[in-house]
Motif scaffolding. Structure first.
Motif, PDB file in Angstrom:
ATOM      1  N   HIS A   3       0.969  -1.123   0.000  1.00  0.00           N
ATOM      2  CA  HIS A   3       0.028   0.056   0.051  1.00  0.00           C
ATOM      3  C   HIS A   3       0.930   1.116  -0.041  1.00  0.00           C
ATOM      4  O   HIS A   3       2.192   1.184   0.238  1.00  0.00           O
ATOM      5  CB  HIS A   3      -0.926  -0.260   1.242  1.00  0.00           C
ATOM      6  CG  HIS A   3      -1.975  -0.885   1.052  1.00  0.00           C
ATOM      7  ND1 HIS A   3      -1.992  -2.296   1.356  1.00  0.00           N
ATOM      8  CD2 HIS A   3      -3.284  -0.670   0.885  1.00  0.00           C
ATOM      9  CE1 HIS A   3      -3.057  -2.952   1.078  1.00  0.00           C
ATOM     10  NE2 HIS A   3      -4.044  -1.961   0.601  1.00  0.00           N
ATOM     11  N   GLY A   4       0.315   2.496  -0.379  1.00  0.00           N
ATOM     12  CA  GLY A   4       0.930   3.719  -0.394  1.00  0.00           C
ATOM     13  C   GLY A   4       0.024   4.785  -0.152  1.00  0.00           C
ATOM     14  O   GLY A   4      -1.222   4.438  -0.085  1.00  0.00           O
ATOM     15  N   LYS A   5       0.483   5.916  -0.341  1.00  0.00           N
ATOM     16  CA  LYS A   5      -0.263   7.009   0.057  1.00  0.00           C
ATOM     17  C   LYS A   5      -0.270   7.864  -1.177  1.00  0.00           C
ATOM     18  O   LYS A   5       0.941   8.009  -1.651  1.00  0.00           O
ATOM     19  CB  LYS A   5       0.106   7.667   1.408  1.00  0.00           C
ATOM     20  CG  LYS A   5       0.059   6.899   2.577  1.00  0.00           C
ATOM     21  CD  LYS A   5       0.482   8.015   3.904  1.00  0.00           C
ATOM     22  CE  LYS A   5       0.058   7.266   5.071  1.00  0.00           C
ATOM     23  NZ  LYS A   5      -1.356   6.735   5.552  1.00  0.00           N
ATOM     24  N   VAL A   6      -1.207   8.420  -1.576  1.00  0.00           N
ATOM     25  CA  VAL A   6      -1.156   9.402  -2.544  1.00  0.00           C
ATOM     26  C   VAL A   6      -2.075  10.633  -2.224  1.00  0.00           C
ATOM     27  O   VAL A   6      -2.906  10.741  -1.466  1.00  0.00           O
ATOM     28  CB  VAL A   6      -2.012   8.824  -3.881  1.00  0.00           C
ATOM     29  CG1 VAL A   6      -1.066   7.716  -4.220  1.00  0.00           C
ATOM     30  CG2 VAL A   6      -3.217   8.369  -3.752  1.00  0.00           C
ATOM     31  N   SER A   7      -1.423  12.045  -2.815  1.00  0.00           N
ATOM     32  CA  SER A   7      -2.401  13.179  -2.573  1.00  0.00           C
ATOM     33  C   SER A   7      -2.981  13.499  -3.716  1.00  0.00           C
ATOM     34  O   SER A   7      -2.428  13.641  -5.108  1.00  0.00           O
ATOM     35  CB  SER A   7      -1.033  14.287  -2.755  1.00  0.00           C
ATOM     36  OG  SER A   7      -1.521  15.513  -2.453  1.00  0.00           O
ATOM     37  N   PHE A   8      -4.570  13.667  -3.749  1.00  0.00           N
ATOM     38  CA  PHE A   8      -5.415  14.167  -4.723  1.00  0.00           C
ATOM     39  C   PHE A   8      -5.713  15.492  -4.699  1.00  0.00           C
ATOM     40  O   PHE A   8      -6.512  15.881  -3.683  1.00  0.00           O
ATOM     41  CB  PHE A   8      -6.625  13.302  -4.608  1.00  0.00           C
ATOM     42  CG  PHE A   8      -6.230  11.682  -5.032  1.00  0.00           C
ATOM     43  CD1 PHE A   8      -6.436  11.380  -6.277  1.00  0.00           C
ATOM     44  CD2 PHE A   8      -6.523  11.093  -4.062  1.00  0.00           C
ATOM     45  CE1 PHE A   8      -6.334  10.002  -6.549  1.00  0.00           C
ATOM     46  CE2 PHE A   8      -6.198   9.449  -4.328  1.00  0.00           C
ATOM     47  CZ  PHE A   8      -6.126   9.143  -5.656  1.00  0.00           C
ATOM     48  N   GLY A   9      -4.687  16.420  -5.084  1.00  0.00           N
ATOM     49  CA  GLY A   9      -4.828  17.804  -4.869  1.00  0.00           C
ATOM     50  C   GLY A   9      -4.704  18.020  -3.314  1.00  0.00           C
ATOM     51  O   GLY A   9      -5.595  19.075  -2.698  1.00  0.00           O
ATOM     52  N   GLY A  10      -4.056  17.524  -2.484  1.00  0.00           N
ATOM     53  CA  GLY A  10      -4.030  17.750  -1.035  1.00  0.00           C
ATOM     54  C   GLY A  10      -4.689  17.006  -0.116  1.00  0.00           C
ATOM     55  O   GLY A  10      -4.282  16.923   0.917  1.00  0.00           O
ATOM     56  N   ILE A  11      -5.364  16.049  -0.653  1.00  0.00           N
ATOM     57  CA  ILE A  11      -6.234  14.835  -0.002  1.00  0.00           C
ATOM     58  C   ILE A  11      -5.279  13.789   0.213  1.00  0.00           C
ATOM     59  O   ILE A  11      -5.118  13.125  -1.107  1.00  0.00           O
ATOM     60  CB  ILE A  11      -7.660  14.845  -0.507  1.00  0.00           C
ATOM     61  CG1 ILE A  11      -8.405  16.180  -0.388  1.00  0.00           C
ATOM     62  CG2 ILE A  11      -8.420  13.733   0.362  1.00  0.00           C
ATOM     63  CD1 ILE A  11      -9.733  15.933  -1.235  1.00  0.00           C
ATOM     64  N   ILE A  12      -4.934  13.316   1.073  1.00  0.00           N
ATOM     65  CA  ILE A  12      -4.197  12.106   1.172  1.00  0.00           C
ATOM     66  C   ILE A  12      -5.129  10.971   1.488  1.00  0.00           C
ATOM     67  O   ILE A  12      -5.802  10.787   2.351  1.00  0.00           O
ATOM     68  CB  ILE A  12      -3.132  12.156   2.345  1.00  0.00           C
ATOM     69  CG1 ILE A  12      -2.390  13.325   2.388  1.00  0.00           C
ATOM     70  CG2 ILE A  12      -2.352  10.991   2.557  1.00  0.00           C
ATOM     71  CD1 ILE A  12      -1.487  13.700   1.072  1.00  0.00           C
ATOM     72  N   LYS A  13      -4.643   9.727   0.359  1.00  0.00           N
ATOM     73  CA  LYS A  13      -5.474   8.544   0.558  1.00  0.00           C
ATOM     74  C   LYS A  13      -4.621   7.627   0.386  1.00  0.00           C
ATOM     75  O   LYS A  13      -3.481   7.307  -0.036  1.00  0.00           O
ATOM     76  CB  LYS A  13      -6.407   8.679  -0.757  1.00  0.00           C
ATOM     77  CG  LYS A  13      -7.388   9.487  -0.996  1.00  0.00           C
ATOM     78  CD  LYS A  13      -8.597   9.255  -0.383  1.00  0.00           C
ATOM     79  CE  LYS A  13      -9.757  10.148  -0.519  1.00  0.00           C
ATOM     80  NZ  LYS A  13     -10.884   9.916   0.135  1.00  0.00           N
ATOM     81  N   ASP A  14      -4.841   6.299   1.183  1.00  0.00           N
ATOM     82  CA  ASP A  14      -4.082   5.176   0.979  1.00  0.00           C
ATOM     83  C   ASP A  14      -4.530   4.278  -0.200  1.00  0.00           C
ATOM     84  O   ASP A  14      -6.028   4.239  -0.369  1.00  0.00           O
ATOM     85  CB  ASP A  14      -4.384   4.416   2.466  1.00  0.00           C
ATOM     86  CG  ASP A  14      -3.820   4.789   3.487  1.00  0.00           C
ATOM     87  OD1 ASP A  14      -2.725   5.239   3.279  1.00  0.00           O
ATOM     88  OD2 ASP A  14      -4.473   5.050   4.678  1.00  0.00           O
ATOM     89  N   ILE A  15      -3.721   3.927  -0.941  1.00  0.00           N
ATOM     90  CA  ILE A  15      -4.214   3.025  -2.225  1.00  0.00           C
ATOM     91  C   ILE A  15      -3.348   1.702  -2.109  1.00  0.00           C
ATOM     92  O   ILE A  15      -2.308   1.605  -1.465  1.00  0.00           O
ATOM     93  CB  ILE A  15      -3.846   3.852  -3.628  1.00  0.00           C
ATOM     94  CG1 ILE A  15      -2.546   4.053  -3.497  1.00  0.00           C
ATOM     95  CG2 ILE A  15      -4.750   5.009  -3.436  1.00  0.00           C
ATOM     96  CD1 ILE A  15      -2.016   4.551  -4.945  1.00  0.00           C
ATOM     97  N   CYS A  16      -4.004   0.673  -2.938  1.00  0.00           N
ATOM     98  CA  CYS A  16      -3.337  -0.428  -3.155  1.00  0.00           C
ATOM     99  C   CYS A  16      -2.293  -0.265  -4.127  1.00  0.00           C
ATOM    100  O   CYS A  16      -2.652   0.174  -5.319  1.00  0.00           O
ATOM    101  CB  CYS A  16      -4.106  -1.680  -3.248  1.00  0.00           C
ATOM    102  SG  CYS A  16      -3.482  -3.083  -3.615  1.00  0.00           S
ATOM    103  N   LEU A  17      -1.057  -0.910  -3.950  1.00  0.00           N
ATOM    104  CA  LEU A  17       0.104  -0.717  -5.238  1.00  0.00           C
ATOM    105  C   LEU A  17       0.250  -2.149  -6.026  1.00  0.00           C
ATOM    106  O   LEU A  17       1.258  -2.524  -6.401  1.00  0.00           O
ATOM    107  CB  LEU A  17       1.626  -0.179  -4.608  1.00  0.00           C
ATOM    108  CG  LEU A  17       1.271   1.426  -4.301  1.00  0.00           C
ATOM    109  CD1 LEU A  17       2.555   1.518  -3.163  1.00  0.00           C
ATOM    110  CD2 LEU A  17       0.873   2.203  -5.243  1.00  0.00           C
ATOM    111  N   ALA A  18      -0.730  -2.941  -5.901  1.00  0.00           N
ATOM    112  CA  ALA A  18      -0.661  -4.284  -6.233  1.00  0.00           C
ATOM    113  C   ALA A  18      -0.431  -4.519  -7.724  1.00  0.00           C
ATOM    114  O   ALA A  18       0.630  -5.251  -8.227  1.00  0.00           O
ATOM    115  CB  ALA A  18      -1.744  -5.123  -5.920  1.00  0.00           C
ATOM    116  N   TYR A  19      -0.663  -3.510  -8.593  1.00  0.00           N
ATOM    117  CA  TYR A  19      -0.671  -3.520  -9.701  1.00  0.00           C
ATOM    118  C   TYR A  19       0.541  -2.765 -10.405  1.00  0.00           C
ATOM    119  O   TYR A  19       0.931  -2.505 -11.606  1.00  0.00           O
ATOM    120  CB  TYR A  19      -2.141  -3.018 -10.495  1.00  0.00           C
ATOM    121  CG  TYR A  19      -3.187  -3.761 -10.417  1.00  0.00           C
ATOM    122  CD1 TYR A  19      -3.172  -5.098 -10.494  1.00  0.00           C
ATOM    123  CD2 TYR A  19      -4.320  -3.126  -9.628  1.00  0.00           C
ATOM    124  CE1 TYR A  19      -4.144  -6.158 -10.304  1.00  0.00           C
ATOM    125  CE2 TYR A  19      -5.492  -4.112  -9.322  1.00  0.00           C
ATOM    126  CZ  TYR A  19      -5.248  -5.284  -9.681  1.00  0.00           C
ATOM    127  OH  TYR A  19      -6.342  -6.176  -9.533  1.00  0.00           O
TER     128      TYR A  19
END
Length: 72
Positions: A3-19
């Motif tokens: 998993h990782g964290k991404v910033s969507f215009g300043g909103i931080i979300k956890d996402i799956c990096l499996a792909y």
């Protein structure tokens, strides 16, 4: 799963990096339903954001965290 964290215009979300396990800090990724599905370069990311703004498809994101429309 990785998993990782991404910033969507300043909103931080956890996402799956499996792909996209090769994604690194600072990379631009395309995210769909919580999964990073592709790594793209900065130019493609900027162009995609411009298209989404033109189509008024960033309304939900901008409501949560205003994006400066003069920058990408």
């Amino acid at each position: 799963m990785t998993h990782g964290k991404v910033s969507f215009g300043g909103i931080i979300k956890d996402i799956c990096l499996a792909y996209t396990p090769e994604a690194q800090v600072g990379d631009y990724v395309v995210v769909h339903v919580g999964f990073s599905i592709s790594i793209i370069d900065a130019e493609e990311a900027e162009q995609t954001l411009r298209y989404l703004r033109e189509l008024d498809q960033l309304t939900e994101l901008e409501a949560d965290c205003p994006i400066d429309k003069n920058t990408v």
